[in-house]
Design an enzyme around this catalytic site. Structure first.
Site, PDB file in Angstrom:
ATOM      1  CG  HIS A  99      22.410 -15.380 -36.793  1.00  0.00           C
ATOM      2  ND1 HIS A  99      23.674 -14.904 -37.004  1.00  0.00           N
ATOM      3  CD2 HIS A  99      22.524 -16.371 -35.871  1.00  0.00           C
ATOM      4  CE1 HIS A  99      24.525 -15.594 -36.248  1.00  0.00           C
ATOM      5  NE2 HIS A  99      23.862 -16.490 -35.561  1.00  0.00           N
ATOM      6  CG  ASP A 102      22.831 -11.820 -38.456  1.00  0.00           C
ATOM      7  OD1 ASP A 102      22.793 -11.555 -37.251  1.00  0.00           O
ATOM      8  OD2 ASP A 102      23.381 -12.838 -38.934  1.00  0.00           O
TER       9      ASP A 102
HETATM   10  C1  XUL Z   1      28.399 -17.934 -31.671  1.00  0.00           C
HETATM   11  C2  XUL Z   1      28.479 -18.447 -33.062  1.00  0.00           C
HETATM   12  C3  XUL Z   1      27.281 -18.202 -33.909  1.00  0.00           C
HETATM   13  C4  XUL Z   1      26.981 -19.314 -34.854  1.00  0.00           C
HETATM   14  C5  XUL Z   1      25.694 -19.147 -35.604  1.00  0.00           C
HETATM   15  O1  XUL Z   1      29.534 -18.142 -30.941  1.00  0.00           O
HETATM   16  O2  XUL Z   1      29.467 -19.002 -33.459  1.00  0.00           O
HETATM   17  O3  XUL Z   1      27.458 -17.002 -34.596  1.00  0.00           O
HETATM   18  O4  XUL Z   1      28.014 -19.478 -35.781  1.00  0.00           O
HETATM   19  O5  XUL Z   1      24.621 -18.907 -34.783  1.00  0.00           O
END
Ligand code: XUL
Ligand code: CO
Length: 438
Positions: A99, A102
């Site tokens: 993300h 992150d």
């Molecule tokens: C949350 C989840 C996230 C997604 C990406 O449960 O799985 O980390 O994979 O936003």
């Protein structure tokens, strides 16, 4: 300098190996059904769990002992990049996922936040270039910051919608810059708590508008990644809009977006929705929408998203059984470990053990699933079970020749009806035999 206790590259040693730092089943070069394991599985490491997360939970502080714990701000962000490429190298994993939030800290303004991101993306690009590692997908975190309290694309506040758009625009630019193979939308705050204050129709229309704008922008900049939506029920909001595969596909079809999106399916999200992982994969597969997976597992004794590393061989076998039968297999997607070590496993080496076991679980699942397919272990049973639709009245139903008059006439003279056993227990014992013996 090593963040993971100077572990060398993990190698395949075979199933009789007792070396905890060796693969027992994952042999990247082993050919299965005409492709290497590496090509079938396309493993990815999740940045948020292995580098950003610190083992905290709602009741206590982080426990993870990491070589970057003393750092902060951009120095911390840079150290995590080093650690990421070190782990990818140790595990011989080709892909990673992140993300935006992150990888770099938010600043006081969107401008400053974007500058931080640009700097870290440039550093990541250098590392990708020298290591040959690739970005499976990136995404925008539009759920942690309090501005998203009412949602991002489905917020009640148009200013937040605009901010979210700016954030995804930047994330798409970065995806293109790094050659991401996919781009993921997980709607962390896209849902609602109470209908008493919610315009459900407008929120869903806005979500569709937002996704269309993202499609348009990606086209404008020539970013040709596969777009994926990741369904999840309940957590964090009570009614999540992308509840499961079927709900998400219906939404995409209603708004004429299905041609632009596939699904990124996560095992623990499936079980929270009251489904098995293989159910979600099958629903996506029969709709031509199986794009990628987030590999992990939940805990039946706990009711939330525990994101454990996958170890269950039944689940990994049945997941690979679906993926192998998907057209093009996992395609441009991959097997991303959206999984974290337990809070009690706080040493860096635990992250290495966790990935090794997860990779072995999927490698073993791949081997067993390939054999089930080769032997047509279940296909023959299914063919036989539905054989009545290949002849007589069944063939008329399937071809569209039958109508209620012909069906009634048939039923009136067809007495008694006989059914055959579904043989579920026998089939489960066959599955056991394959898992044990392959
Ligand atoms: C949350 C989840 C996230 C997604 C990406 O449960 O799985 O980390 O994979 O936003
Ligand atoms: Co996920």
């Amino acid at each position: 300098m090593g963040y993971f206790d100077h572990v060398g590259t993990v190698k395949f040693e075979g199933k009789s190996s007792t070396n905890p730092l060796a693969f027992k089943f994952y042999n990247p070069d082993e050919i299965i059904l005409g492709k290497t394991m590496r090509e079938h599985l396309r493993f990815g490491v999740a940045y948020w769990h292995s580098f950003t997360g610190n083992g905290s939970d709602p009741f206590g502080a982080g426990t993870a002992l990491r070589g970057w714990n003393e750092l902060s701000g951009m120095e911390l962000a840079k150290a995590r990049v080093e650690a990421c490429f070190e782990l990818l190298n140790i595990l011989d994993v080709d892909y990673f996922c992140f993300h935006d939030r992150d990888i770099a800290p938010e600043g006081d303004t969107l401008q400053e936040t974007n500058r931080n991101l640009d700097e870290i993306v440039a550093l990541i690009k250098q590392h990708m270039h020298s290591s040959g590692k690739k970005l499976l997908w990136n995404t925008a975190n539009m759920f942690t910051n309090p501005r998203f309290v009412h949602g991002a694309a489905t917020t009640s506040n148009a200013d937040v919608f605009a901010y979210a758009a700016a954030q995804v625009k930047k994330a798409l630019d970065h995806g293109k810059e790094l050659g991401a193979e996919n781009y993921v939308f997980w709607g962390g705050r896209e849902g609602y708590e109470s209908l008493l204050n919610t315009d459900l129709g407008l929120e869903l229309d806005n979500l569709a508008r937002f996704l269309q704008l993202a499609v348009d922008y990606a086209k404008e900049i020539g970013f040709d990644a596969q777009f994926l939506i990741e369904p999840k029920p309940k957590e964090p909001s009570k009614h999540q809009y992308d509840f499961d595969a079927a709900t998400t596909l219906q939404f995409l079809q209603k708004y004429d977006l299905a041609k632009h999106f596939k699904l990124n399916l996560e095992a623990n999200h499936a079980t929270l929705a009251g489904h098995t992982f293989e159910h979600e994969l099958r629903v996506a597969r029969i709709n031509g929408a199986l794009g990628s997976i987030d590999a992990n597992q939940g805990d039946l004794l706990l009711g939330w998203d525990t994101d454990e590393f996958p170890t269950d061989l039944y689940a990994s076998t049945l997941a690979m059984y679906e993926i192998l039968q998907n057209e093009g297999g996992i395609g441009r997607g991959g097997v991303n470990f959206d999984a974290k070590v337990r809070r009690t496993s706080f040493e860096p080496i635990d992250v290495v053990y966790a990935h090794i076991n997860g990779m072995d679980a999927f490698a073993r699942g791949l081997q067993v699933a390939a054999k089930l397919i080769e032997d047509r272990a279940f296909d023959n049973v299914i063919e036989e079970r539905y054989a009545s639709f290949t002849k007589g009245i069944g063939a008329d139903i399937v071809s569209g020749k039958a109508n209620f008059h012909t069906l009634e006439a048939y039923a009136l003279q067809n007495n008694p009806i006989t059914n055959k056993s579904g043989r579920v227990e026998l089939l489960r014992s066959i599955l056991n035999q394959y898992i044990i013996n392959v």
